[in-house]
Design a protein around this motif. Structure first.
Motif, PDB file in Angstrom:
ATOM      1  N   ALA A  46       0.837  -1.198   0.000  1.00 45.85           N
ATOM      2  CA  ALA A  46       0.000   0.000   0.000  1.00 45.85           C
ATOM      3  C   ALA A  46       0.868   1.243   0.000  1.00 45.85           C
ATOM      4  N   ARG A  47       1.863   1.263   0.859  1.00 47.25           N
ATOM      5  CA  ARG A  47       2.739   2.435   0.968  1.00 47.25           C
ATOM      6  C   ARG A  47       3.463   2.709  -0.352  1.00 47.25           C
ATOM      7  N   GLU A  48       3.932   1.664  -1.011  1.00 46.30           N
ATOM      8  CA  GLU A  48       4.617   1.840  -2.293  1.00 46.30           C
ATOM      9  C   GLU A  48       3.702   2.515  -3.314  1.00 46.30           C
ATOM     10  N   GLN A  49       2.471   2.063  -3.386  1.00 49.00           N
ATOM     11  CA  GLN A  49       1.531   2.637  -4.353  1.00 49.00           C
ATOM     12  C   GLN A  49       1.126   4.061  -3.968  1.00 49.00           C
ATOM     13  N   LEU A  50       0.916   4.278  -2.681  1.00 48.23           N
ATOM     14  CA  LEU A  50       0.536   5.615  -2.218  1.00 48.23           C
ATOM     15  C   LEU A  50       1.670   6.612  -2.430  1.00 48.23           C
ATOM     16  N   ASN A  51       2.903   6.180  -2.251  1.00 41.90           N
ATOM     17  CA  ASN A  51       4.049   7.059  -2.527  1.00 41.90           C
ATOM     18  C   ASN A  51       4.067   7.478  -3.989  1.00 41.90           C
ATOM     19  N   LYS A  52       3.786   6.538  -4.882  1.00 41.24           N
ATOM     20  CA  LYS A  52       3.774   6.861  -6.309  1.00 41.24           C
ATOM     21  C   LYS A  52       2.624   7.817  -6.641  1.00 41.24           C
ATOM     22  N   ALA A  53       1.483   7.610  -6.013  1.00 41.12           N
ATOM     23  CA  ALA A  53       0.356   8.529  -6.217  1.00 41.12           C
ATOM     24  C   ALA A  53       0.705   9.917  -5.686  1.00 41.12           C
ATOM     25  N   TYR A  54       1.389   9.960  -4.548  1.00 40.61           N
ATOM     26  CA  TYR A  54       1.813  11.234  -3.959  1.00 40.61           C
ATOM     27  C   TYR A  54       2.793  11.970  -4.878  1.00 40.61           C
ATOM     28  N   GLN A  55       3.704  11.227  -5.482  1.00 41.47           N
ATOM     29  CA  GLN A  55       4.645  11.837  -6.423  1.00 41.47           C
ATOM     30  C   GLN A  55       3.906  12.430  -7.616  1.00 41.47           C
ATOM     31  N   ASP A  56       2.817  11.807  -8.018  1.00 40.16           N
ATOM     32  CA  ASP A  56       2.017  12.288  -9.139  1.00 40.16           C
ATOM     33  C   ASP A  56       1.293  13.588  -8.790  1.00 40.16           C
ATOM     34  N   ALA A  57       0.738  13.650  -7.588  1.00 37.28           N
ATOM     35  CA  ALA A  57      -0.059  14.819  -7.192  1.00 37.28           C
ATOM     36  C   ALA A  57       0.053  15.008  -5.672  1.00 37.28           C
ATOM     37  N   PRO A  58       1.105  15.682  -5.216  1.00 38.78           N
ATOM     38  CA  PRO A  58       1.323  15.817  -3.770  1.00 38.78           C
ATOM     39  C   PRO A  58       0.278  16.664  -3.041  1.00 38.78           C
ATOM     40  N   ARG A  59      -0.549  17.376  -3.777  1.00 34.42           N
ATOM     41  CA  ARG A  59      -1.609  18.156  -3.129  1.00 34.42           C
ATOM     42  C   ARG A  59      -2.999  17.609  -3.437  1.00 34.42           C
ATOM     43  N   SER A  60      -3.063  16.365  -3.772  1.00 32.55           N
ATOM     44  CA  SER A  60      -4.356  15.720  -3.989  1.00 32.55           C
ATOM     45  C   SER A  60      -4.961  15.364  -2.631  1.00 32.55           C
ATOM     46  N   GLU A  61      -6.145  15.833  -2.410  1.00 26.36           N
ATOM     47  CA  GLU A  61      -6.828  15.562  -1.152  1.00 26.36           C
ATOM     48  C   GLU A  61      -6.976  14.065  -0.917  1.00 26.36           C
ATOM     49  N   ALA A  62      -7.362  13.330  -1.938  1.00 24.73           N
ATOM     50  CA  ALA A  62      -7.571  11.889  -1.792  1.00 24.73           C
ATOM     51  C   ALA A  62      -6.273  11.176  -1.422  1.00 24.73           C
ATOM     52  N   VAL A  63      -5.167  11.590  -2.006  1.00 26.12           N
ATOM     53  CA  VAL A  63      -3.871  10.976  -1.704  1.00 26.12           C
ATOM     54  C   VAL A  63      -3.464  11.285  -0.265  1.00 26.12           C
ATOM     55  N   ILE A  64      -3.625  12.530   0.146  1.00 28.76           N
ATOM     56  CA  ILE A  64      -3.258  12.926   1.514  1.00 28.76           C
ATOM     57  C   ILE A  64      -4.081  12.127   2.523  1.00 28.76           C
ATOM     58  N   ILE A  65      -5.361  12.004   2.286  1.00 30.67           N
ATOM     59  CA  ILE A  65      -6.213  11.269   3.224  1.00 30.67           C
ATOM     60  C   ILE A  65      -5.820   9.797   3.265  1.00 30.67           C
ATOM     61  N   ALA A  66      -5.555   9.211   2.116  1.00 28.36           N
ATOM     62  CA  ALA A  66      -5.139   7.807   2.086  1.00 28.36           C
ATOM     63  C   ALA A  66      -3.813   7.616   2.818  1.00 28.36           C
ATOM     64  N   LEU A  67      -2.861   8.528   2.604  1.00 27.48           N
ATOM     65  CA  LEU A  67      -1.581   8.437   3.323  1.00 27.48           C
ATOM     66  C   LEU A  67      -1.788   8.586   4.831  1.00 27.48           C
ATOM     67  N   GLY A  68      -2.657   9.504   5.222  1.00 28.93           N
ATOM     68  CA  GLY A  68      -2.959   9.678   6.639  1.00 28.93           C
ATOM     69  C   GLY A  68      -3.558   8.420   7.238  1.00 28.93           C
ATOM     70  N   GLN A  69      -4.451   7.788   6.489  1.00 21.43           N
ATOM     71  CA  GLN A  69      -5.041   6.548   6.970  1.00 21.43           C
ATOM     72  C   GLN A  69      -3.984   5.443   7.064  1.00 21.43           C
ATOM     73  N   TRP A  70      -3.037   5.442   6.128  1.00 23.13           N
ATOM     74  CA  TRP A  70      -1.950   4.470   6.187  1.00 23.13           C
ATOM     75  C   TRP A  70      -1.149   4.678   7.469  1.00 23.13           C
ATOM     76  N   TYR A  71      -0.822   5.941   7.763  1.00 23.62           N
ATOM     77  CA  TYR A  71      -0.087   6.232   8.994  1.00 23.62           C
ATOM     78  C   TYR A  71      -0.855   5.737  10.223  1.00 23.62           C
ATOM     79  N   LEU A  72      -2.156   5.947  10.220  1.00 20.54           N
ATOM     80  CA  LEU A  72      -2.952   5.507  11.363  1.00 20.54           C
ATOM     81  C   LEU A  72      -2.959   3.985  11.469  1.00 20.54           C
ATOM     82  N   ARG A  73      -3.040   3.299  10.356  1.00 18.01           N
ATOM     83  CA  ARG A  73      -2.986   1.836  10.374  1.00 18.01           C
ATOM     84  C   ARG A  73      -1.646   1.344  10.927  1.00 18.01           C
TER      85      ARG A  73
END
Length: 139
Positions: A46-73
């Motif tokens: 999950a982290r690998e894919q989310l990192n790639k999504a973040y690189q694509d759009a670091p200010r995407s709300e959906a990406v930030i929320i997904a990364l935050g949820q990953w951190y919480l998990r």
């Protein structure tokens, strides 16, 4: 903690405003894969894919929320808090961002501040409903 993550995911779609940055098709695919891997408990993938999504759009709300949820998990609550704080500096009217930040605050034991942010998220959602109704009345 799983219940909070699931609840956040369920309400994400109903509370979101338009993202500050659009994902490319590849970025959206990476985000989707990351979320699916999280659902399956495959957090490294999950982290690998989310990192790639973040690189694509670091200010995407959906990406930030997904990364935050990953951190919480991963029980990295402070990392989630920092991520949401930063995102709110450039996305200050996102009900979804306030909602997810409130969950992280609650998990960190900051109940009073969390309750304030839940109220802020709810207020922003109500503003969306009013605007939608006004738009529909103009038909």
């Amino acid at each position: 903690m799983k219940n909070w993550i699931l609840l956040a995911g369920l309400l994400l779609s109903g509370c979101a405003t338009s993202p500050a940055q659009q994902l490319s098709e590849a970025g959206q695919t990476r985000l989707t894969l990351g979320v699916e891997y999280m659902k399956r408990g495959q957090l490294q993938r999950a982290r690998e894919q989310l990192n790639k999504a973040y690189q694509d759009a670091p200010r995407s709300e959906a990406v930030i929320i997904a990364l935050g949820q990953w951190y919480l998990r991963k029980e990295k609550v402070n990392s989630a808090l920092l991520l949401y704080q930063q995102a709110l500096s450039w996305q200050p009217i996102s009900g979804a961002m306030y909602y997810n930040y409130a969950i992280a605050l609650c998990l960190a034991g900051n109940t009073e501040q969390a309750l304030q942010l839940f109220a802020q998220a709810e207020q922003l959602q109500q503003q969306v409903a009013v605007s939608r109704a006004q738009c529909l009345s103009r038909r």
